[in-house]
Scaffold this motif. Structure first.
Motif, PDB file in Angstrom:
ATOM      1  N   LEU A 132       0.833  -1.203   0.000  1.00  0.00           N
ATOM      2  CA  LEU A 132       0.000   0.000   0.000  1.00  0.00           C
ATOM      3  C   LEU A 132       0.871   1.258   0.000  1.00  0.00           C
ATOM      4  CD1 LEU A 132      -3.189   0.438   2.169  1.00  0.00           C
ATOM      5  CD2 LEU A 132      -1.622   2.330   1.795  1.00  0.00           C
ATOM      6  N   TYR A 133       1.913   1.263   0.814  1.00  0.00           N
ATOM      7  CA  TYR A 133       2.764   2.446   0.914  1.00  0.00           C
ATOM      8  C   TYR A 133       3.631   2.644  -0.331  1.00  0.00           C
ATOM      9  CZ  TYR A 133       1.782   4.002   5.677  1.00  0.00           C
ATOM     10  OH  TYR A 133       1.172   4.525   6.788  1.00  0.00           O
ATOM     11  N   ILE A 134       3.995   1.574  -0.992  1.00  0.00           N
ATOM     12  CA  ILE A 134       4.805   1.696  -2.210  1.00  0.00           C
ATOM     13  C   ILE A 134       4.007   2.380  -3.319  1.00  0.00           C
ATOM     14  CG2 ILE A 134       5.831   0.372  -4.112  1.00  0.00           C
ATOM     15  CD1 ILE A 134       6.759  -1.670  -1.985  1.00  0.00           C
ATOM     16  N   TYR A 135       2.729   2.035  -3.430  1.00  0.00           N
ATOM     17  CA  TYR A 135       1.936   2.500  -4.568  1.00  0.00           C
ATOM     18  C   TYR A 135       1.007   3.674  -4.243  1.00  0.00           C
ATOM     19  CZ  TYR A 135       3.708  -1.548  -6.994  1.00  0.00           C
ATOM     20  OH  TYR A 135       4.552  -2.451  -7.590  1.00  0.00           O
ATOM     21  N   ASN A 136       1.062   4.191  -3.025  1.00  0.00           N
ATOM     22  CA  ASN A 136       0.228   5.323  -2.655  1.00  0.00           C
ATOM     23  C   ASN A 136       1.019   6.335  -1.845  1.00  0.00           C
ATOM     24  OD1 ASN A 136      -2.788   4.448  -3.308  1.00  0.00           O
ATOM     25  ND2 ASN A 136      -1.745   2.661  -2.436  1.00  0.00           N
ATOM     26  N   LYS A 137       0.603   7.589  -1.943  1.00  0.00           N
ATOM     27  CA  LYS A 137       1.187   8.641  -1.117  1.00  0.00           C
ATOM     28  C   LYS A 137       0.345   8.725   0.155  1.00  0.00           C
ATOM     29  CE  LYS A 137       0.459  11.298  -4.584  1.00  0.00           C
ATOM     30  NZ  LYS A 137       0.274  12.490  -5.448  1.00  0.00           N
ATOM     31  N   VAL A 138       0.893   8.274   1.251  1.00  0.00           N
ATOM     32  CA  VAL A 138       0.142   8.227   2.513  1.00  0.00           C
ATOM     33  C   VAL A 138       0.551   9.404   3.392  1.00  0.00           C
ATOM     34  CG1 VAL A 138      -0.403   6.866   4.565  1.00  0.00           C
ATOM     35  CG2 VAL A 138      -0.002   5.714   2.385  1.00  0.00           C
ATOM     36  N   GLU A 139      -0.431  10.128   3.866  1.00  0.00           N
ATOM     37  CA  GLU A 139      -0.208  11.278   4.732  1.00  0.00           C
ATOM     38  C   GLU A 139       0.592  10.864   5.967  1.00  0.00           C
ATOM     39  OE1 GLU A 139      -3.280  14.828   5.316  1.00  0.00           O
ATOM     40  OE2 GLU A 139      -3.779  13.071   6.510  1.00  0.00           O
ATOM     41  N   GLU A 140       1.468  11.739   6.396  1.00  0.00           N
ATOM     42  CA  GLU A 140       2.346  11.400   7.520  1.00  0.00           C
ATOM     43  C   GLU A 140       1.552  11.057   8.781  1.00  0.00           C
ATOM     44  OE1 GLU A 140       6.159  13.293   9.951  1.00  0.00           O
ATOM     45  OE2 GLU A 140       5.408  14.236   8.120  1.00  0.00           O
ATOM     46  N   ASP A 141       0.473  11.801   9.033  1.00  0.00           N
ATOM     47  CA  ASP A 141      -0.318  11.530  10.239  1.00  0.00           C
ATOM     48  C   ASP A 141      -1.627  10.821   9.902  1.00  0.00           C
ATOM     49  OD1 ASP A 141      -1.641  13.585   8.990  1.00  0.00           O
ATOM     50  OD2 ASP A 141      -2.119  14.670  10.845  1.00  0.00           O
ATOM     51  N   ALA A 142      -1.583   9.957   8.902  1.00  0.00           N
ATOM     52  CA  ALA A 142      -2.782   9.225   8.487  1.00  0.00           C
ATOM     53  C   ALA A 142      -3.346   8.398   9.633  1.00  0.00           C
ATOM     54  CB  ALA A 142      -2.457   8.309   7.309  1.00  0.00           C
ATOM     55  N   GLU A 143      -4.666   8.314   9.682  1.00  0.00           N
ATOM     56  CA  GLU A 143      -5.338   7.427  10.645  1.00  0.00           C
ATOM     57  C   GLU A 143      -5.357   6.031  10.039  1.00  0.00           C
ATOM     58  OE1 GLU A 143      -9.487   8.118  12.657  1.00  0.00           O
ATOM     59  OE2 GLU A 143      -9.748   6.818  10.899  1.00  0.00           O
ATOM     60  N   ILE A 144      -4.777   5.070  10.753  1.00  0.00           N
ATOM     61  CA  ILE A 144      -4.652   3.714  10.215  1.00  0.00           C
ATOM     62  C   ILE A 144      -5.262   2.734  11.216  1.00  0.00           C
ATOM     63  CG2 ILE A 144      -3.063   1.973   9.329  1.00  0.00           C
ATOM     64  CD1 ILE A 144      -1.110   4.285   8.733  1.00  0.00           C
TER      65      ILE A 144
END
Length: 384
Positions: free
Chosen positions: A88-100
């Motif tokens: 998921l992280y390789i193919y998407n730009k994930v916000e630094e403070d994303a709620e996961i």
């Protein structure tokens, strides 16, 4: 009919959230209507298939929320979960403070599991407690007991998880108001950041539905008792400092579910995995609800799904049925002039009866209106 989408079609849309459906359960609860399977031997193939879909459907916008739901995502191994997040992280730009968020069953949340969580970017846990009555848990065919809920919370805190949500359920056969009061008090004692509470629903094709059908459907929830239970829930949780920000959801200040809120405010999202739904403003789609066909399709480089285009009236109806569920209500400035006029005209009687308020261009349910929300929404729906 289901459509087949080749990877080469490059389906992308601006999305704020990603949902991944993990359909595996060690056993099925008596009431559950969500798509799931007990075929745990398929876990690795399924994870590989989900990674294929993640690679084929990257978000074109920064991802601010990620939610692994089910089923029981905690039935995957840490290595399998790590592979999902890595892809998921390789193919998407994930916000630094994303709620996961990761959904878990209490009995899966061992000390070893919580320590292993440190390898993952998970910062929020959603856990199905349902009730603290062991007899009711057994009736529901839940795998855990009440003591395991307490232990799970303790393990999560020790592992540094500071955003925990639990689910509660009420309206069981033969449940009393005192039973429900006890459940609420025990939930409050856990001091979690978020709580969701739902009345037990009888879904078709579930073991509970078949059981009641065999008894000629003789059991029926006392509507007045159900209303009183909901009233007690609101009273006790708001008095304890929780914000009642959606019909079934309560949060400490600053701990609303960002992912679920994106559903209610119409933010687009991508749904990954068997039976997962996606929404991109102009359409919604849902993957095939069959793990075998889903895996086979992805292994052959194809996504099998259905799609529905959303016209202006459907978009208005969607806004009515999701935004009105929330404390923030429906912003009528987001509607067309014709829909705004239609909505206000039909809402006026509810405003007069103090079931709705209309201030600052927003239509909101009052506390009194919460108890008849379905009726109100049905009256505001656009009918051709």
């Amino acid at each position: 009919m289901f459509q087949i989408l080749n990877f080469l079609s490059n389906f992308t849309a601006q999305m704020a959230g990603i949902y991944i459906h993990i359909p595996f359960c060690r056993s099925r609860c008596i009431y559950c209507g969500f798509y799931s399977t007990t075929h745990l031997e398929l876990r690795q193939r399924y994870v590989d298939a989900v990674c294929m879909e993640l690679r084929s459907r990257p978000s074109s916008d920064i991802v601010s929320t990620i939610y692994l739901g089910g089923g029981t995502p905690s039935q995957l191994t840490i290595a399998q979960l790590k592979k999902l997040f890595d892809t998921l992280y390789i193919y998407n730009k994930v916000e630094e403070d994303a709620e996961i968020t990761l959904e878990c069953n209490p009995d899966d949340v061992t000390e070893a599991f919580c320590q292993a969580l440190r390898q993952l970017p998970v910062n929020r846990i959603s856990m199905g407690a349902q009730t603290f009555n062991d007899a009711q848990l057994k009736y529901l065919r839940r795998r855990h007991n009440a003591q395991q809920v307490y232990k799970a919370i303790d393990n999560l805190r020790k592992a540094g998880i500071q955003n925990i949500s639990i689910d509660l359920m009420y309206g069981f056969p033969n449940e009393t108001m005192q039973n429900w009061k006890d459940d609420i008090n025990k939930a409050l004692a856990l001091n979690v950041e978020h709580l969701s509470a739902y009345c037990l629903m009888i879904e078709k094709n579930t073991p509970l539905y078949e059981e009641l059908k065999a008894k000629s459907g003789k059991w029926k929830m006392d509507e007045e008792l159900e209303r009183a239970m909901y009233e007690l829930l609101i009273t006790k949780l708001t008095a304890a400092g929780y914000e009642h920000y959606e019909i079934s959801n309560f949060a400490k200040p600053g701990f609303r579910s960002r992912h679920n809120s994106s559903y209610w405010d119409g933010t687009p999202y991508i749904g990954i995995g068997a039976a997962a739904h996606s929404y991109d403003i102009n359409s919604r789609s849902w993957n095939i609800a069959d793990i075998h066909q889903y895996i086979k399709g992805m292994e052959n480089g194809k996504r099998i799904f259905e799609q529905e285009l959303i016209d202006k009236h459907t978009r208005y109806n969607d806004a009515i049925t999701v935004a009105l569920r929330t404390k923030d209500g429906l912003n009528l400035n987001t509607l067309s002039e014709s829909h705004k006029h239609y909505c206000l005209e039909n809402a006026q009687k509810f405003i007069d009866d103090k079931l709705l308020t209309y201030e600052d261009h927003r239509l909101r349910l009052t506390r009194k209106g919460l108890f008849v929300s379905d009726m109100i929404m049905s009256e505001l729906i656009w009918v051709d």
